[in-house]
Motif scaffolding. Structure first.
Motif, PDB file in Angstrom:
ATOM      1  N   HIS A 235     -13.057   4.763   3.038  1.00 37.71           N
ATOM      2  CA  HIS A 235     -12.121   3.790   2.475  1.00 37.71           C
ATOM      3  C   HIS A 235     -12.555   3.404   1.061  1.00 37.71           C
ATOM      4  O   HIS A 235     -13.690   3.586   0.663  1.00 37.71           O
ATOM      5  CB  HIS A 235     -11.920   2.570   3.388  1.00 37.71           C
ATOM      6  CG  HIS A 235     -13.115   1.683   3.515  1.00 37.71           C
ATOM      7  ND1 HIS A 235     -14.151   1.942   4.367  1.00 37.71           N
ATOM      8  CD2 HIS A 235     -13.417   0.529   2.884  1.00 37.71           C
ATOM      9  CE1 HIS A 235     -15.056   0.993   4.259  1.00 37.71           C
ATOM     10  NE2 HIS A 235     -14.649   0.126   3.374  1.00 37.71           N
ATOM     11  N   TRP A 236     -11.596   2.895   0.309  1.00 37.38           N
ATOM     12  CA  TRP A 236     -11.803   2.524  -1.087  1.00 37.38           C
ATOM     13  C   TRP A 236     -12.402   1.124  -1.201  1.00 37.38           C
ATOM     14  O   TRP A 236     -12.062   0.241  -0.426  1.00 37.38           O
ATOM     15  CB  TRP A 236     -10.474   2.513  -1.839  1.00 37.38           C
ATOM     16  CG  TRP A 236      -9.830   3.844  -2.001  1.00 37.38           C
ATOM     17  CD1 TRP A 236      -8.718   4.301  -1.358  1.00 37.38           C
ATOM     18  CD2 TRP A 236     -10.228   4.888  -2.882  1.00 37.38           C
ATOM     19  NE1 TRP A 236      -8.405   5.566  -1.781  1.00 37.38           N
ATOM     20  CE2 TRP A 236      -9.322   5.954  -2.723  1.00 37.38           C
ATOM     21  CE3 TRP A 236     -11.282   5.033  -3.789  1.00 37.38           C
ATOM     22  CZ2 TRP A 236      -9.420   7.139  -3.443  1.00 37.38           C
ATOM     23  CZ3 TRP A 236     -11.378   6.219  -4.501  1.00 37.38           C
ATOM     24  CH2 TRP A 236     -10.462   7.250  -4.326  1.00 37.38           C
TER      25      TRP A 236
ATOM     26  N   TYR B 198      -3.134  -1.393  -7.466  1.00 39.67           N
ATOM     27  CA  TYR B 198      -2.780  -2.264  -6.337  1.00 39.67           C
ATOM     28  C   TYR B 198      -3.680  -3.511  -6.338  1.00 39.67           C
ATOM     29  O   TYR B 198      -3.200  -4.630  -6.169  1.00 39.67           O
ATOM     30  CB  TYR B 198      -2.948  -1.479  -5.037  1.00 39.67           C
ATOM     31  CG  TYR B 198      -2.867  -2.310  -3.780  1.00 39.67           C
ATOM     32  CD1 TYR B 198      -1.642  -2.651  -3.210  1.00 39.67           C
ATOM     33  CD2 TYR B 198      -4.030  -2.740  -3.131  1.00 39.67           C
ATOM     34  CE1 TYR B 198      -1.567  -3.397  -2.047  1.00 39.67           C
ATOM     35  CE2 TYR B 198      -3.963  -3.491  -1.965  1.00 39.67           C
ATOM     36  CZ  TYR B 198      -2.738  -3.821  -1.434  1.00 39.67           C
ATOM     37  OH  TYR B 198      -2.679  -4.556  -0.281  1.00 39.67           O
TER      38      TYR B 198
ATOM     39  N   TRP C 251       0.869  -1.181   0.000  1.00 41.00           N
ATOM     40  CA  TRP C 251       0.000   0.000   0.000  1.00 41.00           C
ATOM     41  C   TRP C 251       0.903   1.227   0.000  1.00 41.00           C
ATOM     42  O   TRP C 251       1.911   1.255   0.716  1.00 41.00           O
ATOM     43  CB  TRP C 251      -0.880  -0.007   1.249  1.00 41.00           C
ATOM     44  CG  TRP C 251      -1.977   1.015   1.203  1.00 41.00           C
ATOM     45  CD1 TRP C 251      -1.934   2.283   1.695  1.00 41.00           C
ATOM     46  CD2 TRP C 251      -3.266   0.845   0.631  1.00 41.00           C
ATOM     47  NE1 TRP C 251      -3.120   2.919   1.463  1.00 41.00           N
ATOM     48  CE2 TRP C 251      -3.966   2.064   0.806  1.00 41.00           C
ATOM     49  CE3 TRP C 251      -3.900  -0.206  -0.024  1.00 41.00           C
ATOM     50  CZ2 TRP C 251      -5.272   2.253   0.356  1.00 41.00           C
ATOM     51  CZ3 TRP C 251      -5.198  -0.022  -0.462  1.00 41.00           C
ATOM     52  CH2 TRP C 251      -5.871   1.194  -0.285  1.00 41.00           C
TER      53      TRP C 251
ATOM     54  N   VAL D  40      -5.190   2.731  -6.251  1.00 35.81           N
ATOM     55  CA  VAL D  40      -5.903   1.650  -5.575  1.00 35.81           C
ATOM     56  C   VAL D  40      -6.258   0.545  -6.578  1.00 35.81           C
ATOM     57  O   VAL D  40      -6.066  -0.641  -6.306  1.00 35.81           O
ATOM     58  CB  VAL D  40      -7.169   2.174  -4.864  1.00 35.81           C
ATOM     59  CG1 VAL D  40      -8.069   1.030  -4.418  1.00 35.81           C
ATOM     60  CG2 VAL D  40      -6.779   3.047  -3.682  1.00 35.81           C
TER      61      VAL D  40
ATOM     62  N   LEU E 294     -10.822  -4.836  -0.005  1.00 33.77           N
ATOM     63  CA  LEU E 294     -11.064  -3.837  -1.054  1.00 33.77           C
ATOM     64  C   LEU E 294     -12.256  -4.174  -1.946  1.00 33.77           C
ATOM     65  O   LEU E 294     -12.630  -3.366  -2.790  1.00 33.77           O
ATOM     66  CB  LEU E 294      -9.817  -3.687  -1.931  1.00 33.77           C
ATOM     67  CG  LEU E 294      -8.697  -2.866  -1.338  1.00 33.77           C
ATOM     68  CD1 LEU E 294      -7.445  -2.965  -2.204  1.00 33.77           C
ATOM     69  CD2 LEU E 294      -9.118  -1.415  -1.183  1.00 33.77           C
TER      70      LEU E 294
ATOM     71  N   ARG F 113     -15.538   5.325  -3.134  1.00 36.59           N
ATOM     72  CA  ARG F 113     -15.052   5.721  -1.807  1.00 36.59           C
ATOM     73  C   ARG F 113     -16.267   5.725  -0.888  1.00 36.59           C
ATOM     74  O   ARG F 113     -17.199   6.489  -1.084  1.00 36.59           O
ATOM     75  CB  ARG F 113     -14.423   7.109  -1.908  1.00 36.59           C
ATOM     76  CG  ARG F 113     -13.810   7.597  -0.644  1.00 36.59           C
ATOM     77  CD  ARG F 113     -12.418   7.075  -0.479  1.00 36.59           C
ATOM     78  NE  ARG F 113     -11.855   7.641   0.745  1.00 36.59           N
ATOM     79  CZ  ARG F 113     -10.705   7.296   1.235  1.00 36.59           C
ATOM     80  NH1 ARG F 113      -9.963   6.401   0.620  1.00 36.59           N
ATOM     81  NH2 ARG F 113     -10.272   7.823   2.343  1.00 36.59           N
TER      82      ARG F 113
ATOM     83  N   MET G 231      -2.357   5.967  -2.485  1.00 38.85           N
ATOM     84  CA  MET G 231      -3.664   5.314  -2.385  1.00 38.85           C
ATOM     85  C   MET G 231      -4.547   5.922  -1.305  1.00 38.85           C
ATOM     86  O   MET G 231      -5.744   5.661  -1.273  1.00 38.85           O
ATOM     87  CB  MET G 231      -3.480   3.814  -2.145  1.00 38.85           C
ATOM     88  CG  MET G 231      -2.885   3.114  -3.343  1.00 38.85           C
ATOM     89  SD  MET G 231      -2.735   1.354  -3.071  1.00 38.85           S
ATOM     90  CE  MET G 231      -0.997   1.233  -2.746  1.00 38.85           C
ATOM     91  N   ASP G 232      -3.989   6.743  -0.447  1.00 37.23           N
ATOM     92  CA  ASP G 232      -4.776   7.408   0.586  1.00 37.23           C
ATOM     93  C   ASP G 232      -5.404   8.706   0.077  1.00 37.23           C
ATOM     94  O   ASP G 232      -6.260   9.289   0.740  1.00 37.23           O
ATOM     95  CB  ASP G 232      -3.907   7.703   1.812  1.00 37.23           C
ATOM     96  CG  ASP G 232      -3.462   6.425   2.497  1.00 37.23           C
ATOM     97  OD1 ASP G 232      -4.235   5.439   2.502  1.00 37.23           O
ATOM     98  OD2 ASP G 232      -2.328   6.398   3.016  1.00 37.23           O
TER      99      ASP G 232
END
Length: 193
Positions: free
Chosen positions: A177-178, A82, A64, A79, A102, A173, A68-69
């Motif tokens: 969180h994603w 990933y 991570w 994201v 996720l 979102r 990605m944040d």
């Protein structure tokens, strides 16, 4: 009135496809994982006495990153990349914790990949590598819904060529969180993955 530019047409097409994915969320192909597609074109299953996946020293989980944040198109793209890079790790180890964390509860593709990793075919999956390149990202609903396009190459261990796919992904979102809401894979030549 001037004719629309190709960029506007590309955005309109992306939005139309994204709406179709959100409405149907069928997950795309019947076999949702890249190793399953390899099997359908000649078989890449690795030999082994156990159908249960075992941790592989050669396949590491992707990491991570701070990108990605970020709540933006770029953050959503990171994201999505990933998530796609988790394919080899999930199938080599059977560890679906990051994948499931996720995965949106309505993502059929996501659930299919997790089930396949947790209950692999006889002999398991061949180790492989994935290379992902973000092509385009569009924010459909500010701060919450993103349509992402990627090209992805998957190479099974020992294979002479890699499979090349185009990927359309919807990332949302929710509750800070994603989540991956939908994924549609197609062979880069347009024949379906």
């Amino acid at each position: 009135m001037p004719a629309p530019t190709s960029r506007l047409l590309a955005c309109a097409t992306t939005i139309a496809v994204a709406v179709g994915l959100l409405a149907g969320c069928t997950g795309g192909s019947a076999t949702a994982d890249p190793t399953g597609r390899a099997t359908s074109t000649g078989g890449q299953a690795s030999p082994g006495p156990s159908a249960s996946p075992t941790p592989s020293a050669t396949v590491a989980a992707p990491q991570w990153t701070a990108a990605m944040d970020e709540v933006s198109v770029e953050g959503a793209q990171a994201v999505g990349q990933y998530f796609l890079e988790l394919f080899p790790y999930v199938h080599a180890t059977g560890d679906t914790s990051a994948w499931r964390a996720l995965s949106h509860s309505e993502c059929v593709f996501c659930a299919d990949v997790a089930r396949g990793a947790e209950d692999p075919p006889e002999g398991g999956y061949a180790n492989g590598t994935v290379t992902v390149q973000a092509v385009q990202g569009v924010e459909l609903d500010p701060g919450s819904v993103y349509s992402l396009n990627y090209t992805m190459e998957y190479a099974s261990e020992g294979a002479s060529t890699a499979e090349r796919d185009t990927v359309l992904m919807i990332v949302v979102r929710e509750s800070d969180h994603w989540l991956v809401r939908a994924v549609d894979l197609k062979a880069a030549d347009g024949t379906g993955a």
